[in-house]
Write an enzyme that holds these catalytic residues in place. Sequence first.
Site, PDB file in Angstrom:
ATOM      1  N   ARG A 228       0.844  -1.195   0.000  1.00 44.25           N
ATOM      2  CA  ARG A 228       0.000   0.000   0.000  1.00 44.25           C
ATOM      3  C   ARG A 228       0.879   1.245   0.000  1.00 44.25           C
ATOM      4  O   ARG A 228       1.971   1.256   0.591  1.00 44.25           O
ATOM      5  CB  ARG A 228      -0.893   0.030   1.257  1.00 44.25           C
ATOM      6  N   HIS A 276      -1.039  -0.284  -9.702  1.00 45.20           N
ATOM      7  CA  HIS A 276      -1.684  -1.211  -8.759  1.00 45.20           C
ATOM      8  C   HIS A 276      -2.148  -2.487  -9.472  1.00 45.20           C
ATOM      9  O   HIS A 276      -3.342  -2.827  -9.443  1.00 45.20           O
ATOM     10  CB  HIS A 276      -2.857  -0.514  -8.050  1.00 45.20           C
TER      11      HIS A 276
HETATM   12  P1  NAP Z   1      -1.571 -11.831   5.027  1.00 45.67           P
HETATM   13  O1  NAP Z   1      -1.648 -13.248   4.610  1.00 45.67           O
HETATM   14  O2  NAP Z   1      -2.520 -11.328   6.055  1.00 45.67           O
HETATM   15  O3  NAP Z   1      -0.061 -11.602   5.556  1.00 45.67           O
HETATM   16  C1  NAP Z   1       0.319 -10.471   6.264  1.00 45.67           C
HETATM   17  C2  NAP Z   1       1.741 -10.674   6.789  1.00 45.67           C
HETATM   18  O4  NAP Z   1       2.198  -9.436   7.350  1.00 45.67           O
HETATM   19  C3  NAP Z   1       1.820 -11.718   7.899  1.00 45.67           C
HETATM   20  O5  NAP Z   1       3.011 -12.458   7.790  1.00 45.67           O
HETATM   21  C4  NAP Z   1       1.859 -10.857   9.173  1.00 45.67           C
HETATM   22  O6  NAP Z   1       2.538 -11.442  10.268  1.00 45.67           O
HETATM   23  C5  NAP Z   1       2.664  -9.670   8.674  1.00 45.67           C
HETATM   24  N1  NAP Z   1       2.446  -8.484   9.518  1.00 45.67           N
HETATM   25  C6  NAP Z   1       1.281  -7.853   9.782  1.00 45.67           C
HETATM   26  N2  NAP Z   1       1.503  -6.807  10.602  1.00 45.67           N
HETATM   27  C7  NAP Z   1       2.831  -6.799  10.886  1.00 45.67           C
HETATM   28  C8  NAP Z   1       3.671  -5.992  11.666  1.00 45.67           C
HETATM   29  N3  NAP Z   1       3.195  -4.955  12.375  1.00 45.67           N
HETATM   30  N4  NAP Z   1       4.994  -6.285  11.720  1.00 45.67           N
HETATM   31  C9  NAP Z   1       5.491  -7.338  11.029  1.00 45.67           C
HETATM   32  N5  NAP Z   1       4.739  -8.157  10.259  1.00 45.67           N
HETATM   33  C10 NAP Z   1       3.427  -7.883  10.185  1.00 45.67           C
HETATM   34  O7  NAP Z   1      -1.685 -10.859   3.775  1.00 45.67           O
HETATM   35  P2  NAP Z   1      -1.434 -11.187   2.231  1.00 45.67           P
HETATM   36  O8  NAP Z   1      -2.599 -11.896   1.666  1.00 45.67           O
HETATM   37  O9  NAP Z   1      -0.081 -11.792   2.095  1.00 45.67           O
HETATM   38  O10 NAP Z   1      -1.437  -9.693   1.629  1.00 45.67           O
HETATM   39  C11 NAP Z   1      -0.510  -8.724   2.090  1.00 45.67           C
HETATM   40  C12 NAP Z   1      -0.857  -7.340   1.573  1.00 45.67           C
HETATM   41  O11 NAP Z   1      -0.542  -7.248   0.188  1.00 45.67           O
HETATM   42  C13 NAP Z   1      -2.329  -6.960   1.628  1.00 45.67           C
HETATM   43  O12 NAP Z   1      -2.703  -6.525   2.919  1.00 45.67           O
HETATM   44  C14 NAP Z   1      -2.415  -5.845   0.602  1.00 45.67           C
HETATM   45  O13 NAP Z   1      -2.197  -4.594   1.208  1.00 45.67           O
HETATM   46  C15 NAP Z   1      -1.275  -6.155  -0.354  1.00 45.67           C
HETATM   47  N6  NAP Z   1      -1.769  -6.539  -1.691  1.00 45.67           N
HETATM   48  C16 NAP Z   1      -1.445  -5.743  -2.751  1.00 45.67           C
HETATM   49  C17 NAP Z   1      -1.862  -6.098  -4.024  1.00 45.67           C
HETATM   50  C18 NAP Z   1      -1.477  -5.288  -5.224  1.00 45.67           C
HETATM   51  O14 NAP Z   1      -1.963  -5.534  -6.324  1.00 45.67           O
HETATM   52  N7  NAP Z   1      -0.583  -4.335  -5.092  1.00 45.67           N
HETATM   53  C19 NAP Z   1      -2.629  -7.250  -4.213  1.00 45.67           C
HETATM   54  C20 NAP Z   1      -2.937  -8.034  -3.111  1.00 45.67           C
HETATM   55  C21 NAP Z   1      -2.500  -7.657  -1.849  1.00 45.67           C
HETATM   56  P3  NAP Z   1       2.017 -12.814  10.937  1.00 45.67           P
HETATM   57  O15 NAP Z   1       2.410 -13.885   9.930  1.00 45.67           O
HETATM   58  O16 NAP Z   1       2.780 -12.937  12.180  1.00 45.67           O
HETATM   59  O17 NAP Z   1       0.533 -12.678  11.092  1.00 45.67           O
HETATM   60  C1  GLV Z   2      -5.246  -5.434  -3.669  1.00 45.49           C
HETATM   61  O1  GLV Z   2      -4.580  -4.468  -3.516  1.00 45.49           O
HETATM   62  C2  GLV Z   2      -5.658  -6.319  -2.618  1.00 45.49           C
HETATM   63  O2  GLV Z   2      -5.509  -5.970  -1.438  1.00 45.49           O
HETATM   64  O3  GLV Z   2      -6.155  -7.400  -2.950  1.00 45.49           O
END
Ligand code: NAP
Ligand code: GLV
Length: 313
Positions: A228, A276
């Site tokens: 983000r 994005h």
């Molecule tokens: P997820 O499965 O919820 O993973 C989040 C990770 O971040 C977990 O390992 C969590 O730790 C860690 N985390 C959270 N808060 C933290 C902190 N304060 N300090 C250190 N580590 C922390 O999420 P995901 O599905 O992988 O997605 C991640 C992010 O990618 C989304 O939230 C979104 O913003 C972004 N995204 C972007 C796009 C795009 O097109 N640009 C698309 C999809 C997603 P724990 O393992 O200990 O819980």
């Molecule tokens: C995209 O940014 C998502 O959070 O899936």
Amino acid sequence: MKIIFYEHHAETLLWLNDLARALPEADVRQWQPGDTAPADYAVVWRAPAELFANRPDLKAVFNLGAGVDAILDVERKQPGTLPPNALLVRLEDSGMAHQMVEYATHTVLRYLRRLDEYDALQREHRWQKLPPYALKDFTVGVMGMGVLGARVAQTLAGFGMPVRGFSRTKRDIDGVQTFAGAGQFETFLDGTRVLINLLPHTPDTEGILNQRTFERLAPGAYLVNLARGGHLVDDDLLHAMQTGQIAAATLDVFHTEPLPDNHPFWRTPRITITPHISAETLREESIEQIAHKIMALTRGEPISGIVDVKRGY
Ligand code: NAP
Ligand code: GLV
């Protein structure tokens, strides 16, 4: 079963049709301002607060993305907006992990093989070899070891470069040196050559890509922000690029999207900008996942992907 759908997107009709096909017993409708008729489930992306008002019957809200920052922001600004008994469920992978892996791998290899610099040389018609970077020194640090970050880290480890992972709680991932919690953040950063951000945007992670973070990295490091815009302090990146502490950056997300025309990132030669798209929400995969979870809930079975609203992800 009644389902409301909201997504300010041109493909709304396709989503409505496909949702109705996946859940033939459901009455699926597009939510419009003023619609206060009962609903059991909501399937939404960036919905206005009004959609959630006076809906004590709502059993679950399905977020059409992995990140729930926008929906939780509505709740932070207007506490009590989200129905207190409704589950908030985010997308888990649903075709996003392979997209993130493709994007992140391409970007890291582009920097490792200095292809961005060769692009610039080609534009000047210059035939010039640059000294290669050693794979063993090209340490990649992935922030976020969740569904997306873990897949990215594992894939990069397969290329033979040292890969580190950072999360809130300790994770064990084959081939990845993992670090957990704020207390290990600086050790995770120390000497990292490519920093990839895949953290959720929460009050704890707001502005985490800042000058102090950049100073811990190896000189001439690369930044890849795929999560983000709110994670990044834009001026700190511009300053770190002026001093050479950050050599180049690839940014897929921004504070304001679309990135305003007058933003200095557009004019910074070694910043690569994409709109994005690193991992897009895929209709077929997302509907299959959501329909599966709705059917499980109606049978009283547990589902995964429920957001911890207090934690923020
Ligand atoms: P997820 O499965 O919820 O993973 C989040 C990770 O971040 C977990 O390992 C969590 O730790 C860690 N985390 C959270 N808060 C933290 C902190 N304060 N300090 C250190 N580590 C922390 O999420 P995901 O599905 O992988 O997605 C991640 C992010 O990618 C989304 O939230 C979104 O913003 C972004 N995204 C972007 C796009 C795009 O097109 N640009 C698309 C999809 C997603 P724990 O393992 O200990 O819980
Ligand atoms: C995209 O940014 C998502 O959070 O899936």
